[in-house]
Design an enzyme around this catalytic site. Structure first.
Site, PDB file in Angstrom:
ATOM      1  N   TYR A 109      76.768  57.509  14.339  1.00 27.88           N
ATOM      2  CA  TYR A 109      76.244  56.544  15.311  1.00 27.88           C
ATOM      3  C   TYR A 109      76.371  55.145  14.736  1.00 27.88           C
ATOM      4  O   TYR A 109      76.129  54.920  13.543  1.00 27.88           O
ATOM      5  CB  TYR A 109      74.763  56.829  15.603  1.00 27.88           C
ATOM      6  CG  TYR A 109      74.102  55.746  16.415  1.00 27.88           C
ATOM      7  CD1 TYR A 109      74.088  55.809  17.817  1.00 27.88           C
ATOM      8  CD2 TYR A 109      73.512  54.634  15.807  1.00 27.88           C
ATOM      9  CE1 TYR A 109      73.512  54.798  18.570  1.00 27.88           C
ATOM     10  CE2 TYR A 109      72.934  53.619  16.562  1.00 27.88           C
ATOM     11  CZ  TYR A 109      72.934  53.708  17.936  1.00 27.88           C
ATOM     12  OH  TYR A 109      72.367  52.719  18.685  1.00 27.88           O
ATOM     13  N   GLU A 197      77.171  49.678  21.438  1.00 28.26           N
ATOM     14  CA  GLU A 197      76.752  50.954  20.862  1.00 28.26           C
ATOM     15  C   GLU A 197      77.891  51.961  20.938  1.00 28.26           C
ATOM     16  O   GLU A 197      78.464  52.169  22.014  1.00 28.26           O
ATOM     17  CB  GLU A 197      75.541  51.467  21.638  1.00 28.26           C
ATOM     18  CG  GLU A 197      74.901  52.698  21.042  1.00 28.26           C
ATOM     19  CD  GLU A 197      73.648  53.087  21.816  1.00 28.26           C
ATOM     20  OE1 GLU A 197      72.543  52.969  21.256  1.00 28.26           O
ATOM     21  OE2 GLU A 197      73.776  53.499  22.978  1.00 28.26           O
TER      22      GLU A 197
END
Lengths: 386, 289
Positions: A109, A197
């Site tokens: 991530y 993101e």
């Protein structure tokens, strides 16, 4: 402002971020061209809607051939996709991304946003990619590593290196990840992004670092200097009433209650929603008509509010300061000559010349219910519903 | 007494010749604020009702001794205007302008941190010490001189709160709208600190809203550092997640910044929280005991 995954990937590509190659399609006949261009032995078919959780909702599927890709795309295109972010009503899929399948060794991530408390950008990375990061943050906060970017220096390469090594990456892979971070930061910074993101960033079997997904949001206040991002706006993703209100410079957000509210100022508008709830009903919308609350703004606001069929009564709450209440009352009365409103209207005008304003409303043709305080206004509007 | 501004404040207005700038300059003068200068590049030599206009903030300060500035400059040019005032050594800047990009404010805020300037705003109604000095766009007559400090992220909701206080006979020492942006020049904590030290402030009313964690940080400060009673209200208990509620900073993002979280933090710090916006004044009154 939000954009689609495929649009975010276009931006990232310009900034040199390695992405999973793909092609967006708007109708099923475009699948062949997409699979021809990608020419892979594995494809991914991904619904393009702004909400997250698309995979779990059945909006992301793998396909092993162009034929299977077409079959799956046919199912996804036009489907009503329900995810935890769309709400139970779901969202119709009108765009589908056909992407190249990738051999995944590890999912990470990486996200960048503004840390309001520290007043600078924060970069967050985790080896726990591909899952909801809010869940990781809640359950295993130590699994998320953070670095803050000092506004005086801007992004420096050491930030990328430190993230890579702290994640436990080594050698060439650490360098590739550090470079990935630097490029993502450049895309974030130069486009006035409020969130960039990548979940997941994947490490492939060949130890390449690639953005498999991409989410970018942008600072509305900075859109004036990014016309190319404004082009990405997809009105299908927005509430039609909100779009309509935006055309008139009104700040309107549709909610699911039955009391339409019209207020000057965002804080007072939120407080008005709250007091409607406390009085036993629920607000149908947030609406800030602005400081002026002139005839045109009020007339447009009435039009928008009452085109929402759920609205059973309207509450107008204006705190007149520099703008005198008698002016606002005049505006409300004039606006009602332009718009046919059939539901009860409770008006609370407070501040400069409030007494004169109340008299004007009482003398008007429309049967207004007037109120002195916010409490009275909320109680009156809830009573008027019955 | 009061905080930040008083009868000795000498105000300059950046953007004095614009529509909003000239309108509110006259309103401030009418309230009794000592407006000594205006700045609009290229218009030096002109005046507004006798208030001299200068090309630069530095010259305006040299010629008039201005120690505070209010800014009515369009968002795209506003960071430049703020930094010009900081560079000229202005002690208190009040930025009314709405719509400054966050990226620009991050840079401005980092420079403010290294200076002795206090900036209120952007996207705010301003600051007023009732009966003495008004810098901003709030209606003067609803205020009443007294001993309660008010700090708020809102505009009209602040007027509502002040109106409730005044109608209960509770006057205000200084009222500050810190603005609805994600990166404000000044946050609750530094103002709570000033009110705590101000001999004529007996208590503080704080008005927060959804988004960010400024209220939670203020709650910690109140618990650890403040002896004076504090009351509060948080707007947006019914606001949905992920939607910007008018103010750029009023958004519940990633499940964080809800009214419920803030209310819990405030209550844990011993702050009297009004459940309803109709009870902000009463909450302050009861907190005073």
């Amino acid at each position: 402002m939000k954009i689609h995954e495929y649009q975010a990937k276009e931006i990232l590509k310009k900034h040199g971020v390695p992405i999973q190659e793909g092609k967006v399609i708007f109708n099923i006949d475009e699948v062949k061209q997409a699979t021809d261009e990608i020419a892979s032995d594995l494809y991914v078919v991904k619904a393009q809607i702004h909400a997250g959780g698309r995979g779990k909702g059945g909006g992301v599927k793998l396909a092993k051939s162009p034929e299977e890709t077409r079959e799956i795309a046919e199912k996804i295109l036009g489907m009503n996709l329900v995810t935890h972010q769309t709400g139970p009503e779901g969202k119709i899929v009108k765009r589908v991304l056909i992407a190249q399948g990738i051999d995944i060794k590890k999912e990470l991530y990486l996200g960048i946003t503004i840390d309001r408390s520290r007043k600078c950008p924060v970069i967050m990375a985790s080896m726990e990619g591909g899952v909801e990061i809010e869940k990781v943050a809640a359950e295993t906060p130590d699994a998320i590593i953070k670095e803050w970017v000092n506004p005086k220096t801007g992004f420096m390469p050491y930030i990328g290196r430190r993230l890579a090594y702290n994640l436990g990456l080594e050698g060439k892979l650490a360098s590739k990840f550090a470079s990935f971070v630097a490029k993502l930061y450049s895309a974030f910074e130069q486009n006035d992004s409020s969130l960039a993101e990548i979940n997941p960033v994947v490490i492939t079997e060949d130890d390449d670092v690639i953005a498999l997904d991409a989410k970018m949001n942008f600072d509305d206040n900075a859109l004036y200097r990014h016309p190319e991002i404004v082009e990405f706006r997809d009105l299908d993703e927005e509430n039609p009433l909100e779009v309509e209100a935006g055309k008139f410079g009104l700040n309107y957000i549709k909610l699911d209650g039955e009391v339409g509210c019209m207020v000057n100022g965002a804080g007072l508008a939120m407080a008005t929603m709250d007091i409607i709830k406390l009085a036993g009903s629920s607000p149908a919308n947030f609406l800030d008509v602005g400081g002026g609350a002139n005839v045109e703004a009020v007339a447009n606001a009435f039009r928008i509010l009452t085109s929402d069929k759920d609205v059973k009564a309207v509450l107008i709450n204006i705190f007149g300061g520099i703008v005198r209440c008698d002016r606002v009352a005049g505006g409300v009365i004039e606006a009602l000559k332009l718009v046919d409103v059939k539901v009860p209207i409770v008006v609370r005008l407070q501040g400069t010349n409030a007494t004169e304003a109340k008299q004007m409303l009482n003398d008007a043709d429309f049967d207004f219910i007037t109120a002195e305080t916010m409490q009275d206004a909320a109680e009156n509007v809830v009573a008027a519903l019955k | 007494m009061s905080i930040l501004i008083n009868e000795n404040t000498k105000l300059l207005v950046q953007g004095i010749t614009g529509g909003e700038g000239s309108f509110h300059t006259r309103q401030m003068v009418e309230y009794g604020t000592n407006v000594v200068a205006g700045v609009t590049p290229g218009k030096e030599g002109q005046d507004l009702d006798g208030i001299p206009v200068f090309n630069t903030v530095k010259k305006a300060v040299e010629k008039t001794g201005a120690n505070a500035s209010v800014i009515f400059v369009r968002a795209a040019f506003c960071p430049d205007a703020i930094l010009e005032a900081v560079d000229a050594g202005i002690a208190v800047i009040v930025t009314i302008t709405e719509g400054i990009p966050t990226r620009d404010m991050i840079k401005v805020k980092s420079i403010l941190n290294d200076s002795s300037t206090t900036m209120i705003g952007p996207n705010c109604p301003g600051i007023i010490t009732p009966g003495k000095c008004k810098i901003g766009i709030m209606p003067g007559p609803i205020h009443k001189p007294g001993n309660i400090g008010v700090i708020s992220r809102s505009g009209t909701l602040t007027y509502e709160a002040v109106d409730q206080l005044t109608k209960l006979g509770i006057g205000q020492s200084t009222v500050i709208g810190i603005g609805g942006d994600p990166i404000p020049g000044t946050n609750f904590i530094s103002l709570l600190d000033l009110f705590e030290k101000d001999a004529e402030t007996d208590g503080v009313l704080m008005i927060g809203e959804i988004g960010g964690t400024a209220e939670e940080e203020a709650a910690t400060f109140v618990k650890e550092k403040m002896s004076k009673p504090v009351a509060a209200f948080i707007a947006g208990q019914t606001a949905p997640a992920g939607k910007r509620m008018g103010h750029a900073g009023a958004i519940i993002a990633g499940g964080k910044g809800t009214a419920a979280e803030k209310i819990i933090a405030l209550k844990e710090a011993g702050i009297a929280v009004a459940e309803s916006p109709a009870d902000m004044g009463i909450a302050m009154k009861s907190a005073l005991g």
